[in-house]
Design a protein around this motif. Structure first.
Motif, PDB file in Angstrom:
ATOM      1  N   PHE A 100      21.654  37.215   2.356  1.00 23.57           N
ATOM      2  CA  PHE A 100      22.866  37.532   3.115  1.00 23.57           C
ATOM      3  C   PHE A 100      23.048  36.549   4.258  1.00 23.57           C
ATOM      4  O   PHE A 100      24.088  35.916   4.402  1.00 23.57           O
ATOM      5  CB  PHE A 100      22.789  38.973   3.652  1.00 23.57           C
ATOM      6  N   TRP A 101      22.019  36.402   5.081  1.00 21.34           N
ATOM      7  CA  TRP A 101      22.127  35.572   6.290  1.00 21.34           C
ATOM      8  C   TRP A 101      22.154  34.082   5.967  1.00 21.34           C
ATOM      9  O   TRP A 101      22.882  33.319   6.602  1.00 21.34           O
ATOM     10  CB  TRP A 101      20.990  35.910   7.255  1.00 21.34           C
ATOM     11  N   THR A 102      21.388  33.655   4.982  1.00 18.44           N
ATOM     12  CA  THR A 102      21.372  32.238   4.603  1.00 18.44           C
ATOM     13  C   THR A 102      22.713  31.821   4.009  1.00 18.44           C
ATOM     14  O   THR A 102      23.258  30.771   4.363  1.00 18.44           O
ATOM     15  CB  THR A 102      20.230  31.951   3.610  1.00 18.44           C
ATOM     16  N   SER A 103      23.258  32.640   3.118  1.00 22.79           N
ATOM     17  CA  SER A 103      24.541  32.288   2.510  1.00 22.79           C
ATOM     18  C   SER A 103      25.640  32.260   3.565  1.00 22.79           C
ATOM     19  O   SER A 103      26.522  31.391   3.527  1.00 22.79           O
ATOM     20  CB  SER A 103      24.894  33.243   1.373  1.00 22.79           C
ATOM     21  N   LEU A 104      25.579  33.163   4.529  1.00 22.12           N
ATOM     22  CA  LEU A 104      26.575  33.181   5.597  1.00 22.12           C
ATOM     23  C   LEU A 104      26.451  31.933   6.475  1.00 22.12           C
ATOM     24  O   LEU A 104      27.454  31.292   6.799  1.00 22.12           O
ATOM     25  CB  LEU A 104      26.405  34.449   6.440  1.00 22.12           C
ATOM     26  N   ALA A 105      25.238  31.552   6.819  1.00 22.45           N
ATOM     27  CA  ALA A 105      25.025  30.352   7.645  1.00 22.45           C
ATOM     28  C   ALA A 105      25.481  29.092   6.907  1.00 22.45           C
ATOM     29  O   ALA A 105      26.149  28.224   7.497  1.00 22.45           O
ATOM     30  CB  ALA A 105      23.558  30.236   8.040  1.00 22.45           C
ATOM     31  N   VAL A 106      25.136  28.970   5.642  1.00 23.18           N
ATOM     32  CA  VAL A 106      25.550  27.809   4.852  1.00 23.18           C
ATOM     33  C   VAL A 106      27.074  27.778   4.720  1.00 23.18           C
ATOM     34  O   VAL A 106      27.706  26.720   4.875  1.00 23.18           O
ATOM     35  CB  VAL A 106      24.872  27.810   3.458  1.00 23.18           C
ATOM     36  N   ALA A 107      27.681  28.924   4.475  1.00 23.67           N
ATOM     37  CA  ALA A 107      29.137  28.990   4.335  1.00 23.67           C
ATOM     38  C   ALA A 107      29.830  28.546   5.618  1.00 23.67           C
ATOM     39  O   ALA A 107      30.822  27.810   5.571  1.00 23.67           O
ATOM     40  CB  ALA A 107      29.562  30.414   3.963  1.00 23.67           C
ATOM     41  N   LEU A 108      29.320  28.969   6.760  1.00 25.87           N
ATOM     42  CA  LEU A 108      29.927  28.569   8.030  1.00 25.87           C
ATOM     43  C   LEU A 108      29.746  27.072   8.289  1.00 25.87           C
ATOM     44  O   LEU A 108      30.647  26.411   8.804  1.00 25.87           O
ATOM     45  CB  LEU A 108      29.351  29.406   9.177  1.00 25.87           C
ATOM     46  N   ALA A 109      28.603  26.523   7.910  1.00 28.31           N
ATOM     47  CA  ALA A 109      28.376  25.082   8.079  1.00 28.31           C
ATOM     48  C   ALA A 109      29.323  24.273   7.189  1.00 28.31           C
ATOM     49  O   ALA A 109      29.896  23.261   7.631  1.00 28.31           O
ATOM     50  CB  ALA A 109      26.922  24.736   7.758  1.00 28.31           C
ATOM     51  N   VAL A 110      29.508  24.707   5.967  1.00 26.76           N
ATOM     52  CA  VAL A 110      30.429  24.016   5.059  1.00 26.76           C
ATOM     53  C   VAL A 110      31.865  24.148   5.579  1.00 26.76           C
ATOM     54  O   VAL A 110      32.649  23.189   5.526  1.00 26.76           O
ATOM     55  CB  VAL A 110      30.297  24.559   3.617  1.00 26.76           C
ATOM     56  N   ALA A 111      32.213  25.315   6.117  1.00 25.64           N
ATOM     57  CA  ALA A 111      33.547  25.529   6.682  1.00 25.64           C
ATOM     58  C   ALA A 111      33.790  24.594   7.872  1.00 25.64           C
ATOM     59  O   ALA A 111      34.887  24.055   8.037  1.00 25.64           O
ATOM     60  CB  ALA A 111      33.720  26.986   7.099  1.00 25.64           C
ATOM     61  N   PHE A 112      32.767  24.391   8.706  1.00 26.44           N
ATOM     62  CA  PHE A 112      32.877  23.452   9.823  1.00 26.44           C
ATOM     63  C   PHE A 112      33.191  22.053   9.295  1.00 26.44           C
ATOM     64  O   PHE A 112      34.097  21.383   9.789  1.00 26.44           O
ATOM     65  CB  PHE A 112      31.586  23.442  10.646  1.00 26.44           C
ATOM     66  N   ALA A 113      32.438  21.632   8.286  1.00 30.17           N
ATOM     67  CA  ALA A 113      32.639  20.294   7.712  1.00 30.17           C
ATOM     68  C   ALA A 113      34.036  20.147   7.121  1.00 30.17           C
ATOM     69  O   ALA A 113      34.644  19.075   7.212  1.00 30.17           O
ATOM     70  CB  ALA A 113      31.574  20.017   6.650  1.00 30.17           C
ATOM     71  N   ALA A 114      34.581  21.213   6.558  1.00 34.40           N
ATOM     72  CA  ALA A 114      35.930  21.151   5.981  1.00 34.40           C
ATOM     73  C   ALA A 114      37.005  21.135   7.061  1.00 34.40           C
ATOM     74  O   ALA A 114      38.037  20.476   6.909  1.00 34.40           O
ATOM     75  CB  ALA A 114      36.142  22.341   5.047  1.00 34.40           C
ATOM     76  N   ALA A 115      36.782  21.865   8.159  1.00 36.44           N
ATOM     77  CA  ALA A 115      37.801  21.969   9.212  1.00 36.44           C
ATOM     78  C   ALA A 115      37.804  20.771  10.155  1.00 36.44           C
ATOM     79  O   ALA A 115      38.836  20.481  10.771  1.00 36.44           O
ATOM     80  CB  ALA A 115      37.602  23.256  10.010  1.00 36.44           C
ATOM     81  N   PHE A 116      36.690  20.059  10.277  1.00 32.61           N
ATOM     82  CA  PHE A 116      36.626  18.924  11.199  1.00 32.61           C
ATOM     83  C   PHE A 116      37.718  17.885  10.927  1.00 32.61           C
ATOM     84  O   PHE A 116      38.451  17.504  11.838  1.00 32.61           O
ATOM     85  CB  PHE A 116      35.237  18.273  11.193  1.00 32.61           C
ATOM     86  N   PRO A 117      37.877  17.391   9.690  1.00 32.21           N
ATOM     87  CA  PRO A 117      38.931  16.390   9.466  1.00 32.21           C
ATOM     88  C   PRO A 117      40.338  16.946   9.700  1.00 32.21           C
ATOM     89  O   PRO A 117      41.235  16.210  10.111  1.00 32.21           O
ATOM     90  CB  PRO A 117      38.732  15.942   8.018  1.00 32.21           C
ATOM     91  N   VAL A 118      40.520  18.238   9.461  1.00 33.93           N
ATOM     92  CA  VAL A 118      41.820  18.863   9.726  1.00 33.93           C
ATOM     93  C   VAL A 118      42.106  18.825  11.224  1.00 33.93           C
ATOM     94  O   VAL A 118      43.192  18.420  11.655  1.00 33.93           O
ATOM     95  CB  VAL A 118      41.839  20.318   9.199  1.00 33.93           C
ATOM     96  N   ASN A 119      41.121  19.233  12.032  1.00 34.54           N
ATOM     97  CA  ASN A 119      41.295  19.207  13.483  1.00 34.54           C
ATOM     98  C   ASN A 119      41.466  17.780  13.992  1.00 34.54           C
ATOM     99  O   ASN A 119      42.288  17.519  14.884  1.00 34.54           O
ATOM    100  CB  ASN A 119      40.121  19.895  14.181  1.00 34.54           C
ATOM    101  N   ARG A 120      40.732  16.847  13.430  1.00 36.26           N
ATOM    102  CA  ARG A 120      40.847  15.445  13.850  1.00 36.26           C
ATOM    103  C   ARG A 120      42.262  14.935  13.581  1.00 36.26           C
ATOM    104  O   ARG A 120      42.870  14.280  14.423  1.00 36.26           O
ATOM    105  CB  ARG A 120      39.810  14.587  13.122  1.00 36.26           C
ATOM    106  N   TRP A 121      42.772  15.238  12.397  1.00 40.81           N
ATOM    107  CA  TRP A 121      44.119  14.819  12.021  1.00 40.81           C
ATOM    108  C   TRP A 121      45.163  15.430  12.964  1.00 40.81           C
ATOM    109  O   TRP A 121      46.066  14.737  13.426  1.00 40.81           O
ATOM    110  CB  TRP A 121      44.380  15.229  10.564  1.00 40.81           C
ATOM    111  N   LEU A 122      45.039  16.724  13.251  1.00 37.91           N
ATOM    112  CA  LEU A 122      45.985  17.398  14.148  1.00 37.91           C
ATOM    113  C   LEU A 122      45.944  16.810  15.553  1.00 37.91           C
ATOM    114  O   LEU A 122      46.982  16.522  16.156  1.00 37.91           O
ATOM    115  CB  LEU A 122      45.686  18.898  14.206  1.00 37.91           C
ATOM    116  N   ILE A 123      44.749  16.638  16.089  1.00 37.34           N
ATOM    117  CA  ILE A 123      44.598  16.130  17.456  1.00 37.34           C
ATOM    118  C   ILE A 123      45.132  14.708  17.566  1.00 37.34           C
ATOM    119  O   ILE A 123      45.783  14.354  18.552  1.00 37.34           O
ATOM    120  CB  ILE A 123      43.125  16.238  17.911  1.00 37.34           C
ATOM    121  N   ALA A 124      44.914  13.895  16.552  1.00 40.66           N
ATOM    122  CA  ALA A 124      45.416  12.515  16.561  1.00 40.66           C
ATOM    123  C   ALA A 124      46.938  12.475  16.648  1.00 40.66           C
ATOM    124  O   ALA A 124      47.510  11.492  17.118  1.00 40.66           O
ATOM    125  CB  ALA A 124      44.945  11.781  15.305  1.00 40.66           C
ATOM    126  N   ARG A 125      47.583  13.561  16.237  1.00 39.53           N
ATOM    127  CA  ARG A 125      49.042  13.646  16.266  1.00 39.53           C
ATOM    128  C   ARG A 125      49.557  14.513  17.404  1.00 39.53           C
ATOM    129  O   ARG A 125      50.724  14.903  17.426  1.00 39.53           O
ATOM    130  CB  ARG A 125      49.544  14.178  14.922  1.00 39.53           C
TER     131      ARG A 125
END
Length: 152
Positions: free
Chosen positions: A111-136
Motif C-alpha cells: 500500500f505505502w510503497t505503491s503510493l510513494a512510487v505513484a506520487l514520485a511518478v506524478a511529480f515527474a509528469a507534472a514538472f514539465p507541465v509546470n515548467r511550460w506554464l511558468i515559462a509563459r
C-alpha cells in the motif's frame, strides 16, 4: 528567465502542488481503505481531497496576503488546475496498475510503497507541465505575483 531559474521555479511549484495533492491523496486512500470502500469510491475520495488540499495550499497564502476570497479562488484555479489534474491522472493510474495495491491494507508495505512510487511518478509528469506554464507567465507564476514572490 534563464533555464536554471525556470527549472528551479518549476521544481518549487511542482513540489508545492505535490504537497497538497499528496496530503489529499494519502488521506483519501487511508480513509477509504480503513472504511473498506471499493476501488472507484476510494479513488474518487482521494482525487476530491487532492484537489481540495492542492487548491488550499495556494488559496490560503493569497487570502493572507490580502486578496479577496473570490479573486484568490480564481488565481488558485488558474495556477493549479492543470498541475493537479496531471498529478492525479498519473498518480491514480500508477496505483491502479500495481497489482493488489488497491486491495492492500494500511499495514501493508505494498500500500505505502505503491503510493510513494505513484506520487514520485506524478511529480515527474507534472514538472514539465509546470515548467511550460511558468515559462509563459501562467500556473504558479500568477499566484507568486500575489503573495510576495517575484513575478516569474
Amino acid at each position: 528567465m534563464e533555464a536554471a531559474e525556470l527549472n528551479r521555479v518549476a521544481f518549487s511549484a511542482t513540489a508545492h502542488c505535490l504537497t497538497g495533492c499528496a496530503i489529499g491523496e494519502v488521506l483519501g486512500l487511508v480513509l477509504a481503505t480503513w472504511w473498506g470502500w471499493a476501488t472507484a469510491p476510494s479513488i474518487a475520495l482521494a482525487i476530491l481531497l487532492a484537489f481540495f488540499f492542492g487548491y488550499a495550499f495556494t488559496l490560503v497564502p493569497l487570502v493572507r496576503a490580502g486578496l479577496a476570497v473570490g479573486s484568490a479562488i480564481g488565481i488558485a484555479l488558474a495556477a493549479d488546475t492543470l498541475s493537479i489534474t496531471v498529478m492525479e491522472i498519473v498518480d491514480n493510474a500508477v496505483i491502479l496498475l500495481v497489482p493488489g495495491a488497491m486491495d492492500a491494507g494500511l499495514d501493508s508495505a505494498l500500500f505505502w510503497t505503491s503510493l510513494a512510487v505513484a506520487l514520485a511518478v506524478a511529480f515527474a509528469a507534472a514538472f514539465p507541465v509546470n515548467r511550460w506554464l511558468i515559462a509563459r507567465g501562467r500556473g504558479h507564476a500568477v499566484a507568486h505575483q500575489h503573495h510576495g514572490h517575484h513575478s516569474h
